[in-house]
Scaffold this active site. Structure first.
Site, PDB file in Angstrom:
ATOM      1  N   ASP A  65      -4.508   2.449  -4.659  1.00 39.39           N
ATOM      2  CA  ASP A  65      -3.052   2.419  -4.556  1.00 39.39           C
ATOM      3  C   ASP A  65      -2.590   1.136  -3.878  1.00 39.39           C
ATOM      4  OD1 ASP A  65      -4.053   2.996  -2.080  1.00 39.39           O
ATOM      5  OD2 ASP A  65      -2.589   4.555  -1.589  1.00 39.39           O
ATOM      6  N   ASP A  70       0.862  -1.182   0.000  1.00 42.92           N
ATOM      7  CA  ASP A  70       0.000   0.000   0.000  1.00 42.92           C
ATOM      8  C   ASP A  70       0.897   1.228   0.000  1.00 42.92           C
ATOM      9  OD1 ASP A  70      -3.007   0.852   0.544  1.00 42.92           O
ATOM     10  OD2 ASP A  70      -1.694   2.177   1.725  1.00 42.92           O
ATOM     11  N   LEU A  71       0.613   2.168  -0.926  1.00 38.43           N
ATOM     12  CA  LEU A  71       1.471   3.346  -1.044  1.00 38.43           C
ATOM     13  C   LEU A  71       1.281   4.267   0.161  1.00 38.43           C
ATOM     14  CD1 LEU A  71       1.049   4.234  -4.828  1.00 38.43           C
ATOM     15  CD2 LEU A  71       2.682   2.681  -3.737  1.00 38.43           C
TER      16      LEU A  71
END
Length: 521
Positions: A433, A391-392
């Site tokens: 994302d 996960d960004l």
């Protein structure tokens, strides 16, 4: 009238002939019969019983008495024949005296009459010649077919003279540039033991001349104009068909004919295409299979298999092939119609790709990731299956500050970096994302992979000249006997712990290893 349908040769017949309608009324009497029966004119409507009391007689030959107008009785040998005239049946009675007054040569004339009767009944135009190529007999259909020479036909007329008369006249349908050359060639063919040819003179005629053992000849003329027109129509349909079509020999599979659409489709010159076999355009691993189908074909075959063929420029095309079996005498022919479905196959492949891949990044999507995970867990080395959920960190401000277009560019760049550092392992975009990596190996290898991915974010992403910095948090989970959904949940829990422990780092479950401290994104 019915009488108009009576063959014209009966009037000149050397035997006495009476023709009757279906009610046994006399409708025609030839000159010989009028003489023998002392009839001054045509006894139209007379009941045959007035002349032949023993009537009716059986078909065939029998003996019966007749009475002439003076009441004189005389014995005759009577032959009865029947034929159809329109919707009615006509009966002819041929009379031959059986007493001493029977004229000499009557039997020969009777044989001639029977031969004439036979050729009149034939559906084709027929002519008979003697050993000196002179006309002996011809039927009405022959005279009608050659109306330009009909008035010149007579027994004993030389075929050569009749042919020259036709050439000299202005009614001959066939266009002849060199009449002498045409005449010489025609006579040469006519004198052969067997000659067959097709002639066009505004219509199409098939000539079939055959010599008899005694030197004479029998000629048959058949009007095949309708057949030629149908052949021409079929040829036009073949040549003008927008779909590639090939006509092949059923045994060797050699291509005998190809239409223009086939020439355009395969790219070969027509002569080159005609030097190939029907299976030669198939890719190597399909050639023998298609060849076997064609050689063992026992009927027509609808297109059920999509084949791959190559064209002159080397491009590969996907085709459906319809096969129709044609019999030409003892020869077997195959008509192949080729349908190019390459665009459809490419569209289906693209639709399938889009169904399993993320439109923005081109990575496998959530559906494809789960399919790959289930397949990996079903393999023998399922214990080596490991997934990483990514996960960004800090992505939301990118969309808020620079807009969604910039955010999309960032996601595409993220996908590219992850694929490089994943080194062949499956990288998928699960949505937003969120990304995931599916691998097989040991936990240490998964940690190395996570470290490489985190390092990949050390360099900023340059979008529209702006440097954008992001981080990534990673959760790692090993199979350890759990199913796919449970494995993903384990990786998610590890991901949440990585977020809670400061982000831009990784965590593993169920066993955590020491993790080096990293700066927050």
């Amino acid at each position: 009238m019915l009488g108009a349908e009576i063959p014209a040769f009966l009037e000149a017949c050397p035997m006495a002939v009476l023709v009757l309608d279906a009610a046994d009324r006399v409708i025609f009497v030839n000159a010989e019969a009028r003489h023998l029966l002392q009839l001054e004119d045509q006894p139209a409507g007379m009941d045959i019983a007035e002349l032949m009391p023993e009537w009716p007689l059986f078909s065939g030959v029998s003996t019966a008495f007749t009475s002439d107008r003076s009441g004189h009785r005389r014995s005759y040998r009577v032959q009865v024949m029947k034929w159809s005239a329109g919707t009615e049946t006509v009966t002819a009675a041929f009379l031959e005296p059986v007493d001493d007054e029977r004229p000499a040569g009557y039997a020969a004339r009777e044989a001639n009459l029977r031969l004439r009767y036979v050729i009149e009944m034939l559906p084709e135009a027929v002519c008979v010649f003697d050993a000196n190529d002179r006309y002996v007999l011809w039927n009405q259909k022959y005279a009608e077919l050659y109306a330009d020479i009909a008035e010149h036909l007579r027994p004993g007329a030389a075929f050569e003279d009749i042919l020259r008369t036709s050439l000299a006249g202005d009614k001959m349908r066939e266009r002849v540039e060199d009449k002498e050359a045409w005449f010489s060639a025609r006579m040469q063919k006519f004198r052969q033991p067997v000659s067959q040819e097709e002639q066009q003179d505004g219509r199409w005629l098939r000539h079939d001349d055959r010599r008899t053992p005694h030197g004479g000849a029998i000629g048959m003329r058949i009007d095949i104009t309708g057949l030629k027109q149908r052949e021409d129509w079929l040829r036009q349909l073949f040549d003008a068909n927008p779909m590639p079509m090939l006509l092949c020999d059923g045994e060797s599979l050699a291509i005998l004919q190809a239409n223009q659409a086939a020439v355009d489709f395969y790219g070969f010159q027509l002569a080159t295409l005609l030097s190939k076999r029907a299976c030669d355009m198939h890719v190597d691993d399909e050639l023998q299979a298609f060849e076997k189908i064609l050689l063992h074909l026992d009927g027509d075959r609808d297109a059920r298999t999509i084949w791959r063929q190559t064209t002159l420029d080397g491009s590969e095309r996907h085709v459906l092939i319809y096969v129709r079996q044609l019999l030409e005498g003892a020869e077997r022919r195959l008509l192949l119609t080729v349908a190019d479905v390459s665009d459809r196959i490419l569209a289906e492949a693209e639709a399938n790709r889009l169904a399993h891949h993320d439109i923005l990044t081109g990575l496998p999507n959530r559906m494809q990731f789960y399919k790959a995970l289930e397949k990996a867990l079903a393999s023998e080395d399922r214990e080596k299956v490991i997934i990483c959920c990514l996960d960004l960190d800090g992505f939301k401000p990118v969309n808020d500050t620079f807009g969604h277009a910039a955010g999309d560019d960032v996601l595409k760049n993220v996908a590219g970096r992850l694929q490089i550092h994943a080194r062949g392992h499956l990288v998928a975009r699960l949505g937003g994302d969120e990304f995931a990596i599916l691998m097989k190996g040991q936990r240490g290898e998964a940690i190395d992979l996570a470290e490489r991915c985190i390092d990949a974010f050390q360099q900023p992403f340059v979008i529209n000249g702006l440097a954008i910095r992001l981080g990534v948090s990673i959760g790692i989970a090993a199979a350890d006997g759990v199913d796919g959904e449970a494995l993903v949940q384990e990786a998610d829990r590890a991901l949440y712990r990585a977020k809670a422990d400061g982000r831009n780092t990784w965590r593993m479950t169920p066993l955590d290893l020491p993790v080096p401290k990293r700066a927050k994104a």
